[in-house]
Design an enzyme around this catalytic site. Structure first.
Site, PDB file in Angstrom:
ATOM      1  N   GLY A  39     117.470  24.921  71.284  1.00 42.42           N
ATOM      2  CA  GLY A  39     117.741  23.099  71.660  1.00 42.42           C
ATOM      3  C   GLY A  39     116.437  22.237  71.293  1.00 42.42           C
ATOM      4  O   GLY A  39     116.304  21.436  70.889  1.00 42.42           O
ATOM      5  N   ALA A  40     116.384  22.458  73.154  1.00 42.98           N
ATOM      6  CA  ALA A  40     115.172  22.239  73.279  1.00 42.98           C
ATOM      7  C   ALA A  40     114.250  22.091  72.431  1.00 42.98           C
ATOM      8  O   ALA A  40     113.338  21.405  71.998  1.00 42.98           O
ATOM      9  CB  ALA A  40     114.633  22.507  74.551  1.00 42.98           C
ATOM     10  N   ASP A  75     116.218  14.154  73.683  1.00 45.53           N
ATOM     11  CA  ASP A  75     115.419  14.991  74.029  1.00 45.53           C
ATOM     12  C   ASP A  75     113.819  14.872  73.563  1.00 45.53           C
ATOM     13  O   ASP A  75     113.161  15.368  74.526  1.00 45.53           O
ATOM     14  CB  ASP A  75     116.548  16.621  74.078  1.00 45.53           C
ATOM     15  CG  ASP A  75     116.978  17.200  74.188  1.00 45.53           C
ATOM     16  OD1 ASP A  75     117.336  16.227  75.870  1.00 45.53           O
ATOM     17  OD2 ASP A  75     118.335  17.675  74.659  1.00 45.53           O
ATOM     18  N   LYS A 109     126.283  19.891  71.050  1.00 45.82           N
ATOM     19  CA  LYS A 109     125.273  18.953  70.358  1.00 45.82           C
ATOM     20  C   LYS A 109     125.462  18.659  68.715  1.00 45.82           C
ATOM     21  O   LYS A 109     125.117  17.801  68.432  1.00 45.82           O
ATOM     22  CB  LYS A 109     124.151  19.639  70.601  1.00 45.82           C
ATOM     23  CG  LYS A 109     124.111  18.694  72.898  1.00 45.82           C
ATOM     24  CD  LYS A 109     122.401  19.394  72.948  1.00 45.82           C
ATOM     25  CE  LYS A 109     122.256  18.863  74.105  1.00 45.82           C
ATOM     26  NZ  LYS A 109     120.504  19.013  74.491  1.00 45.82           N
TER      27      LYS A 109
HETATM   28  P1  NDP Z   1     119.420  27.440  73.974  1.00 47.46           P
HETATM   29  O1  NDP Z   1     120.023  27.976  74.375  1.00 47.46           O
HETATM   30  O2  NDP Z   1     119.159  26.475  72.326  1.00 47.46           O
HETATM   31  O3  NDP Z   1     117.561  28.360  73.871  1.00 47.46           O
HETATM   32  C1  NDP Z   1     117.464  29.122  74.463  1.00 47.46           C
HETATM   33  C2  NDP Z   1     115.957  29.740  74.188  1.00 47.46           C
HETATM   34  O4  NDP Z   1     115.017  30.001  75.385  1.00 47.46           O
HETATM   35  C3  NDP Z   1     116.223  30.493  72.969  1.00 47.46           C
HETATM   36  O5  NDP Z   1     114.982  30.211  72.815  1.00 47.46           O
HETATM   37  C4  NDP Z   1     116.356  31.930  73.781  1.00 47.46           C
HETATM   38  O6  NDP Z   1     115.403  32.650  72.636  1.00 47.46           O
HETATM   39  C5  NDP Z   1     114.920  31.875  74.803  1.00 47.46           C
HETATM   40  N1  NDP Z   1     114.725  32.172  76.215  1.00 47.46           N
HETATM   41  C6  NDP Z   1     116.472  32.651  77.420  1.00 47.46           C
HETATM   42  N2  NDP Z   1     115.910  33.210  78.097  1.00 47.46           N
HETATM   43  C7  NDP Z   1     114.509  34.171  78.144  1.00 47.46           C
HETATM   44  C8  NDP Z   1     113.765  35.011  78.171  1.00 47.46           C
HETATM   45  N3  NDP Z   1     114.302  36.033  79.359  1.00 47.46           N
HETATM   46  N4  NDP Z   1     112.737  35.683  76.877  1.00 47.46           N
HETATM   47  C9  NDP Z   1     112.387  34.698  76.703  1.00 47.46           C
HETATM   48  N5  NDP Z   1     113.338  33.873  76.105  1.00 47.46           N
HETATM   49  C10 NDP Z   1     114.599  33.500  76.516  1.00 47.46           C
HETATM   50  O7  NDP Z   1     118.352  26.426  74.789  1.00 47.46           O
HETATM   51  P2  NDP Z   1     118.260  25.053  75.417  1.00 47.46           P
HETATM   52  O8  NDP Z   1     117.250  25.005  74.110  1.00 47.46           O
HETATM   53  O9  NDP Z   1     119.244  23.745  74.745  1.00 47.46           O
HETATM   54  O10 NDP Z   1     117.457  24.811  76.927  1.00 47.46           O
HETATM   55  C11 NDP Z   1     116.308  25.388  76.905  1.00 47.46           C
HETATM   56  C12 NDP Z   1     115.999  25.293  78.520  1.00 47.46           C
HETATM   57  O11 NDP Z   1     115.582  24.049  78.544  1.00 47.46           O
HETATM   58  C13 NDP Z   1     116.836  24.695  79.586  1.00 47.46           C
HETATM   59  O12 NDP Z   1     116.163  25.540  80.537  1.00 47.46           O
HETATM   60  C14 NDP Z   1     117.388  23.868  79.372  1.00 47.46           C
HETATM   61  O13 NDP Z   1     117.772  23.673  80.781  1.00 47.46           O
HETATM   62  C15 NDP Z   1     116.056  22.959  79.284  1.00 47.46           C
HETATM   63  N6  NDP Z   1     116.250  21.590  79.090  1.00 47.46           N
HETATM   64  C16 NDP Z   1     115.344  20.484  79.291  1.00 47.46           C
HETATM   65  C17 NDP Z   1     115.586  18.893  79.576  1.00 47.46           C
HETATM   66  C18 NDP Z   1     114.327  18.181  79.800  1.00 47.46           C
HETATM   67  O14 NDP Z   1     115.209  16.749  79.670  1.00 47.46           O
HETATM   68  N7  NDP Z   1     113.725  18.823  80.656  1.00 47.46           N
HETATM   69  C19 NDP Z   1     116.456  18.826  77.883  1.00 47.46           C
HETATM   70  C20 NDP Z   1     117.111  19.862  76.933  1.00 47.46           C
HETATM   71  C21 NDP Z   1     116.437  21.364  77.569  1.00 47.46           C
HETATM   72  P3  NDP Z   1     116.436  33.574  71.792  1.00 47.46           P
HETATM   73  O15 NDP Z   1     116.279  33.337  70.845  1.00 47.46           O
HETATM   74  O16 NDP Z   1     115.565  34.862  71.509  1.00 47.46           O
HETATM   75  O17 NDP Z   1     117.935  34.144  72.634  1.00 47.46           O
END
Ligand code: NDP
Length: 283
Positions: free
Chosen positions: A133-134, A107, A71
Site C-alpha cells: 500500500g505505501a 499517504d 483501505k
Molecule cells: P503492505 O503490507 O501493504 O506491504 C508491505 C511490503 O513490504 C510488501 O511489498 C512486502 O513484500 C514488503 N516486505 C515485508 N517484509 C519484507 C522483508 N522482510 N523483506 C523485503 N520486503 C518485505 O504494507 P504497507 O505498504 O501498508 O506498509 C509498509 C510500511 O509503510 C509499514 O511499515 C507502514 O507502517 C509504513 N507506512 C508509513 C506511512 C507514513 O506515513 N510514514 C504511511 C503508510 C505506511 P512482499 O510483497 O514480497 O510480501
C-alpha cells in the site's frame, strides 16, 4: 457568539487500532488552533465496517481515516473517489463533502510534500523497495507530479508486477519490475531510493534490508517510510556517506495535516503534530 456544546467529529477506523498515534497528533492540532473538532480512534472489525461508515454518516462526521485492513474494502460504502485514490484503488481518508462521502488517499501526498522539501520528482529515476500500500501510494503521487521512470523491487512478483502495470497503464510512465535477490545492488543510474517495505519498524523484528549498502551513492536521495524509529539503518548508512535522506515522520505528519485540511478547511501547524508525535512515541 453563543457557546456551542456540539463538536464536529472525525476519527479513524482500523484493527488493531491501539498503537496508532494519529489521534494524538490530530487532537493536539485541534486543541492548539482552538478548532471545535474531535478525533476518535475506533477499533472496527472488517464485519462491522459497513455499519461504522453508516454511523459516521448518521452523525454527520466531517470525515475519517482508514487504516489496516480497511483501505480497499471501504470503497464500496463511499459515494465517490478523488483522483489518486481512484488510481490506487485504496482510501485512507474520507471527506464529507456536502453530505457525500468521498475517498481520498493522503499517504502518498504526505510523502510527496516531504520529498519536495528536498527536490522535485520531475525527471528522476526512482527505485522503490516494496510494492504494498505505501509503495503504491508513493509511486502514484510521484508519477502524478512528474516522475517518469520507476524500478519496483519486491519479493512477491505478482504484487510487484501489479504496481508496474498500474504505473504503465494508468499513468503512462516507464516502470520495470525487478525480483529482489540477496544483497540487492542499487543500480548506479538510480537518483532516488525509497524503502516502502515494513523492514526497519521497531516491532517488525527485521531491521536490515537485504541490500548491498555499498551500492548506495552519495548523489542519491534516500527515503524511508518507517516512522518508529525514524533513523532506520538504511537512513543511517545513507547519511554516513553524505546522501540526502528523508525519514517517515514527515510523511506521517504531512498526511495528517492534509487530512485535517480536508475536514476543517484549516491549515494546521505541522510542527505541533510533529512535536506531539515525538512526545507520544518517545523519539
Ligand atoms: P503492505 O503490507 O501493504 O506491504 C508491505 C511490503 O513490504 C510488501 O511489498 C512486502 O513484500 C514488503 N516486505 C515485508 N517484509 C519484507 C522483508 N522482510 N523483506 C523485503 N520486503 C518485505 O504494507 P504497507 O505498504 O501498508 O506498509 C509498509 C510500511 O509503510 C509499514 O511499515 C507502514 O507502517 C509504513 N507506512 C508509513 C506511512 C507514513 O506515513 N510514514 C504511511 C503508510 C505506511 P512482499 O510483497 O514480497 O510480501
Amino acid at each position: 457568539m453563543s457557546e456551542t456544546f456540539l463538536s464536529e467529529l472525525t476519527g479513524s477506523f482500523s484493527t488493531p487500532s491501539g498503537g496508532n498515534p494519529t489521534v494524538a497528533m490530530v487532537e493536539a492540532a485541534y486543541k492548539h488552533h482552538k478548532l471545535n473538532f474531535r478525533y476518535i480512534n475506533c477499533e472496527v472489525q472488517p464485519k462491522d465496517l459497513a455499519n461504522a461508515v453508516l454511523g459516521a454518516r448518521a452523525m454527520n462526521w466531517a470525515g475519517f481515516n482508514l487504516s489496516i485492513p480497511h483501505k480497499v474494502s471501504v470503497i464500496q460504502y463511499l459515494d465517490g473517489l478523488g483522483q489518486s485514490a481512484q488510481i490506487m484503488g485504496a482510501v485512507n481518508c474520507v471527506v464529507n463533502r456536502d453530505g457525500k462521502l468521498i475517498g481520498e488517499n493522503t499517504d502518498g501526498k504526505g510523502f510527496l510534500q516531504a520529498f519536495k522539501k528536498v527536490d522535485s520528482p520531475s525527471g528522476k529515476k526512482i527505485a522503490i523497495l516494496g510494492a504494498g500500500g505505501a509503495a503504491r501510494a508513493i509511486a502514484v503521487e510521484l508519477a502524478l507530479d512528474g516522475a517518469k521512470d520507476f524500478m519496483i523491487i519486491n519479493r512477491d512478483e505478482k504484487r510487484g508486477q501489479d504496481l508496474v502495470s498500474l504505473l504503465k497503464t494508468k499513468l503512462q510512465v516507464s516502470a520495470q519490475f525487478v525480483a529482489w535477490s540477496a544483497k540487492f545492488k542499487i543500480p548506479d543510474s538510480i537518483d532516488v531510493l525509497i524503502n516502502a517495505t515494513s523492514v526497519g519498524m521497531a516491532d517488525s523484528g527485521s531491521y536490515d534490508l537485504d541490500i548491498d549498502h555499498t551500492s548506495i551513492k552519495k548523489t542519491m536521495i534516500v527515503a524511508d517510510v518507517i516512522v518508529n524509529p525514524p533513523q532506520t539503518n538504511l537512513l543511517k548508512s545513507a547519511s554516513s556517506i553524505g546522501a540526502k535522506t528523508i525519514d517517515g515522520l514527515g510523511m506521517v505528519v504531512n498526511q495528517a495535516v492534509i487530512g485535517v485540511k480536508y475536514w476543517t478547511n484549516f491549515d494546521v501547524e505541522p510542527t505541533i503534530m510533529h512535536a506531539e508525535l515525538q512526545r507520544v512515541l518517545k523519539l
